[in-house]
Design a protein around this motif. Structure first.
Motif, PDB file in Angstrom:
ATOM      1  N   PRO A  31     -31.962 -31.358 -19.355  1.00 12.52           N
ATOM      2  CA  PRO A  31     -31.437 -31.658 -18.031  1.00 12.52           C
ATOM      3  C   PRO A  31     -30.243 -32.598 -18.114  1.00 12.52           C
ATOM      4  O   PRO A  31     -30.198 -33.487 -18.955  1.00 12.52           O
ATOM      5  N   SER A  32     -29.272 -32.377 -17.250  1.00 13.55           N
ATOM      6  CA  SER A  32     -28.078 -33.208 -17.243  1.00 13.55           C
ATOM      7  C   SER A  32     -28.077 -34.087 -16.005  1.00 13.55           C
ATOM      8  O   SER A  32     -28.284 -33.604 -14.892  1.00 13.55           O
ATOM      9  N   ALA A  33     -27.828 -35.359 -16.207  1.00 13.54           N
ATOM     10  CA  ALA A  33     -27.717 -36.287 -15.078  1.00 13.54           C
ATOM     11  C   ALA A  33     -26.441 -36.028 -14.288  1.00 13.54           C
ATOM     12  O   ALA A  33     -26.268 -36.565 -13.196  1.00 13.54           O
ATOM     13  N   MET A  34     -25.540 -35.204 -14.823  1.00 14.32           N
ATOM     14  CA  MET A  34     -24.256 -34.946 -14.174  1.00 14.32           C
ATOM     15  C   MET A  34     -24.322 -33.834 -13.123  1.00 14.32           C
ATOM     16  O   MET A  34     -23.377 -33.673 -12.355  1.00 14.32           O
ATOM     17  N   ILE A  35     -25.405 -33.074 -13.076  1.00 16.22           N
ATOM     18  CA  ILE A  35     -25.498 -31.986 -12.105  1.00 16.22           C
ATOM     19  C   ILE A  35     -25.421 -32.569 -10.689  1.00 16.22           C
ATOM     20  O   ILE A  35     -26.080 -33.554 -10.370  1.00 16.22           O
ATOM     21  N   ALA A  36     -24.593 -31.947  -9.862  1.00 20.69           N
ATOM     22  CA  ALA A  36     -24.327 -32.340  -8.467  1.00 20.69           C
ATOM     23  C   ALA A  36     -23.508 -33.628  -8.368  1.00 20.69           C
ATOM     24  O   ALA A  36     -23.344 -34.166  -7.280  1.00 20.69           O
ATOM     25  N   GLN A  37     -22.989 -34.101  -9.479  1.00 20.23           N
ATOM     26  CA  GLN A  37     -22.128 -35.286  -9.490  1.00 20.23           C
ATOM     27  C   GLN A  37     -20.672 -34.841  -9.604  1.00 20.23           C
ATOM     28  O   GLN A  37     -20.381 -33.788 -10.164  1.00 20.23           O
ATOM     29  N   PRO A  38     -19.734 -35.644  -9.094  1.00 22.90           N
ATOM     30  CA  PRO A  38     -18.322 -35.295  -9.278  1.00 22.90           C
ATOM     31  C   PRO A  38     -17.930 -35.388 -10.749  1.00 22.90           C
ATOM     32  O   PRO A  38     -18.518 -36.173 -11.497  1.00 22.90           O
ATOM     33  N   VAL A  39     -16.960 -34.572 -11.139  1.00 18.74           N
ATOM     34  CA  VAL A  39     -16.495 -34.660 -12.526  1.00 18.74           C
ATOM     35  C   VAL A  39     -15.928 -36.055 -12.759  1.00 18.74           C
ATOM     36  O   VAL A  39     -15.354 -36.652 -11.846  1.00 18.74           O
ATOM     37  N   PRO A  40     -16.106 -36.582 -13.945  1.00 19.78           N
ATOM     38  CA  PRO A  40     -15.534 -37.907 -14.231  1.00 19.78           C
ATOM     39  C   PRO A  40     -14.012 -37.875 -14.108  1.00 19.78           C
ATOM     40  O   PRO A  40     -13.374 -36.856 -14.385  1.00 19.78           O
ATOM     41  N   ALA A  41     -13.437 -38.974 -13.689  1.00 24.29           N
ATOM     42  CA  ALA A  41     -11.977 -39.061 -13.576  1.00 24.29           C
ATOM     43  C   ALA A  41     -11.363 -39.112 -14.971  1.00 24.29           C
ATOM     44  O   ALA A  41     -11.821 -39.864 -15.830  1.00 24.29           O
ATOM     45  N   PHE A  42     -10.356 -38.272 -15.193  1.00 22.08           N
ATOM     46  CA  PHE A  42      -9.663 -38.264 -16.480  1.00 22.08           C
ATOM     47  C   PHE A  42      -8.268 -37.694 -16.330  1.00 22.08           C
ATOM     48  O   PHE A  42      -7.963 -37.012 -15.351  1.00 22.08           O
ATOM     49  N   ASP A  43      -7.432 -37.973 -17.296  1.00 19.65           N
ATOM     50  CA  ASP A  43      -6.066 -37.461 -17.363  1.00 19.65           C
ATOM     51  C   ASP A  43      -5.743 -37.300 -18.843  1.00 19.65           C
ATOM     52  O   ASP A  43      -5.449 -38.271 -19.527  1.00 19.65           O
ATOM     53  N   LEU A  44      -5.847 -36.071 -19.337  1.00 20.26           N
ATOM     54  CA  LEU A  44      -5.663 -35.801 -20.760  1.00 20.26           C
ATOM     55  C   LEU A  44      -4.293 -35.204 -21.047  1.00 20.26           C
ATOM     56  O   LEU A  44      -3.784 -34.405 -20.258  1.00 20.26           O
ATOM     57  N   PRO A  45      -3.728 -35.551 -22.204  1.00 22.76           N
ATOM     58  CA  PRO A  45      -2.451 -34.954 -22.592  1.00 22.76           C
ATOM     59  C   PRO A  45      -2.645 -33.496 -23.018  1.00 22.76           C
ATOM     60  O   PRO A  45      -3.756 -33.079 -23.338  1.00 22.76           O
ATOM     61  N   PRO A  46      -1.555 -32.738 -23.041  1.00 24.87           N
ATOM     62  CA  PRO A  46      -1.650 -31.345 -23.484  1.00 24.87           C
ATOM     63  C   PRO A  46      -1.780 -31.255 -25.003  1.00 24.87           C
ATOM     64  O   PRO A  46      -1.530 -32.223 -25.715  1.00 24.87           O
ATOM     65  N   LEU A  47      -2.155 -30.077 -25.468  1.00 26.01           N
ATOM     66  CA  LEU A  47      -2.219 -29.832 -26.911  1.00 26.01           C
ATOM     67  C   LEU A  47      -0.828 -29.775 -27.534  1.00 26.01           C
ATOM     68  O   LEU A  47      -0.625 -30.204 -28.651  1.00 26.01           O
ATOM     69  N   TRP A  48       0.127 -29.213 -26.823  1.00 31.67           N
ATOM     70  CA  TRP A  48       1.471 -29.051 -27.346  1.00 31.67           C
ATOM     71  C   TRP A  48       2.459 -29.730 -26.408  1.00 31.67           C
ATOM     72  O   TRP A  48       2.178 -29.937 -25.238  1.00 31.67           O
ATOM     73  N   MET A  49       3.600 -30.051 -26.926  1.00 29.41           N
ATOM     74  CA  MET A  49       4.591 -30.841 -26.181  1.00 29.41           C
ATOM     75  C   MET A  49       5.044 -30.169 -24.883  1.00 29.41           C
ATOM     76  O   MET A  49       5.237 -30.832 -23.888  1.00 29.41           O
ATOM     77  N   SER A  50       5.214 -28.872 -24.875  1.00 30.23           N
ATOM     78  CA  SER A  50       5.723 -28.197 -23.682  1.00 30.23           C
ATOM     79  C   SER A  50       4.611 -27.770 -22.726  1.00 30.23           C
ATOM     80  O   SER A  50       4.890 -27.249 -21.656  1.00 30.23           O
ATOM     81  N   GLY A  51       3.360 -27.991 -23.098  1.00 30.20           N
ATOM     82  CA  GLY A  51       2.246 -27.575 -22.249  1.00 30.20           C
ATOM     83  C   GLY A  51       1.900 -28.602 -21.193  1.00 30.20           C
ATOM     84  O   GLY A  51       2.461 -29.691 -21.137  1.00 30.20           O
ATOM     85  N   GLY A  53      -1.102 -30.920 -19.501  1.00 31.62           N
ATOM     86  CA  GLY A  53      -2.395 -31.509 -19.816  1.00 31.62           C
ATOM     87  C   GLY A  53      -3.432 -31.109 -18.783  1.00 31.62           C
ATOM     88  O   GLY A  53      -3.232 -30.180 -17.996  1.00 31.62           O
ATOM     89  N   LEU A  54      -4.527 -31.819 -18.776  1.00 31.40           N
ATOM     90  CA  LEU A  54      -5.616 -31.508 -17.865  1.00 31.40           C
ATOM     91  C   LEU A  54      -6.076 -32.795 -17.188  1.00 31.40           C
ATOM     92  O   LEU A  54      -6.251 -33.816 -17.847  1.00 31.40           O
ATOM     93  N   GLN A  55      -6.234 -32.715 -15.876  1.00 31.37           N
ATOM     94  CA  GLN A  55      -6.703 -33.851 -15.090  1.00 31.37           C
ATOM     95  C   GLN A  55      -7.942 -33.432 -14.314  1.00 31.37           C
ATOM     96  O   GLN A  55      -8.133 -32.245 -14.016  1.00 31.37           O
ATOM     97  N   SER A  56      -8.731 -34.410 -13.948  1.00 28.23           N
ATOM     98  CA  SER A  56      -9.928 -34.115 -13.167  1.00 28.23           C
ATOM     99  C   SER A  56      -9.567 -33.409 -11.858  1.00 28.23           C
ATOM    100  O   SER A  56     -10.310 -32.549 -11.389  1.00 28.23           O
ATOM    101  N   SER A  57      -8.421 -33.719 -11.279  1.00 27.61           N
ATOM    102  CA  SER A  57      -8.012 -33.085 -10.021  1.00 27.61           C
ATOM    103  C   SER A  57      -7.770 -31.579 -10.186  1.00 27.61           C
ATOM    104  O   SER A  57      -7.855 -30.831  -9.209  1.00 27.61           O
ATOM    105  N   ASP A  58      -7.478 -31.123 -11.416  1.00 28.95           N
ATOM    106  CA  ASP A  58      -7.292 -29.685 -11.666  1.00 28.95           C
ATOM    107  C   ASP A  58      -8.590 -28.909 -11.451  1.00 28.95           C
ATOM    108  O   ASP A  58      -8.566 -27.695 -11.245  1.00 28.95           O
ATOM    109  N   LEU A  59      -9.721 -29.616 -11.529  1.00 34.20           N
ATOM    110  CA  LEU A  59     -11.026 -28.964 -11.445  1.00 34.20           C
ATOM    111  C   LEU A  59     -11.609 -29.001 -10.036  1.00 34.20           C
ATOM    112  O   LEU A  59     -12.737 -28.563  -9.823  1.00 34.20           O
ATOM    113  N   ALA A  60     -10.864 -29.518  -9.074  1.00 35.00           N
ATOM    114  CA  ALA A  60     -11.363 -29.651  -7.698  1.00 35.00           C
ATOM    115  C   ALA A  60     -10.329 -29.148  -6.709  1.00 35.00           C
ATOM    116  O   ALA A  60      -9.858 -29.881  -5.852  1.00 35.00           O
ATOM    117  N   LYS A  61      -9.976 -27.889  -6.845  1.00 32.40           N
ATOM    118  CA  LYS A  61      -8.948 -27.333  -5.965  1.00 32.40           C
ATOM    119  C   LYS A  61      -9.503 -26.281  -5.014  1.00 32.40           C
ATOM    120  O   LYS A  61      -8.803 -25.357  -4.633  1.00 32.40           O
TER     121      LYS A  61
END
Length: 184
Positions: A31-51, A53-61
């Motif tokens: 069991p995960s304590a994260m079920i029904a919880q908002p995704v944690p806030a994050f802001d990750l860089p991309p894998l490549w320079m021209s790509g 990145g990924l942010q928590s806001s990308d997952l809540a659109k």
């Protein structure tokens, strides 16, 4: 017979019973304590320079999405990758969290197997993975349109659990604002 002689026998019987019960548990169903919880806030860089990145806001659109935690060094990630490509081809929004990996290795992995992800965030130190409660890779999260974790799958997505994941995606999509507006 003395009562003290029964103690080792009772302890042994309790141990056998505990081990027998353990044989019938399902270790993948943690069991995960994260079920029904908002995704944690994050802001990750991309894998490549021209790509991008990924942010928590990308997952809540407003639509249900998948977040797949993967790494090039993860053998089970190779096993589930064709299914992820299939989901992406079906139009299911899929985002990647590259976990504790070298960018060049991750890019080679995706170059060889294909890239099903709309965006990929590089979690080089594993901090975001810790915030999500990642046990190991691969792990896949179904996130509803409000940005809440609706389902967590631990381990590779195998043929025997693909239907369960699809049902979780369908349920999360029905709970998403985009779907609610369409049904009004």
């Amino acid at each position: 017979m003395r009562p003290i002689l029964w103690v080792p026998l009772l302890l042994f019987a309790a141990l056998v019973m505990a081990l027998t019960i353990g044989l019938f548990l399902k270790p993948r169903e943690i069991p995960s304590a994260m079920i029904a919880q908002p995704v944690p806030a994050f802001d990750l860089p991309p894998l490549w320079m021209s790509g991008e990145g990924l942010q928590s806001s990308d997952l809540a659109k407003g639509e249900a999405v998948l977040l797949n935690v993967f790494a090039s060094w993860c053998a089970p990630c190779r096993i589930e990758h064709p299914f992820l490509m299939e989901l992406a081809d079906e139009g299911i929004p899929l985002y990647g969290l590259n976990y504790k990996d070298k960018p060049e290795d991750a890019l080679a992995f995706l170059g060889e197997l294909g890239n099903p992800y709309r965006r990929i965030g590089a979690d080089r130190d594993g901090r975001v993975g810790i915030d999500f409660g990642v046990y190991g890779v691969p792990e896949t999260y179904v996130i509803n349109g409000q940005g809440q974790i609706a389902y967590k799958h631990i381990g590779p997505i195998l043929p025997q659990n693909q239907d369960q994941l699809r049902q979780a995606i369908k349920k999360a999509a029905q709970e998403s604002p985009a779907n609610e507006k369409a049904s009004e």
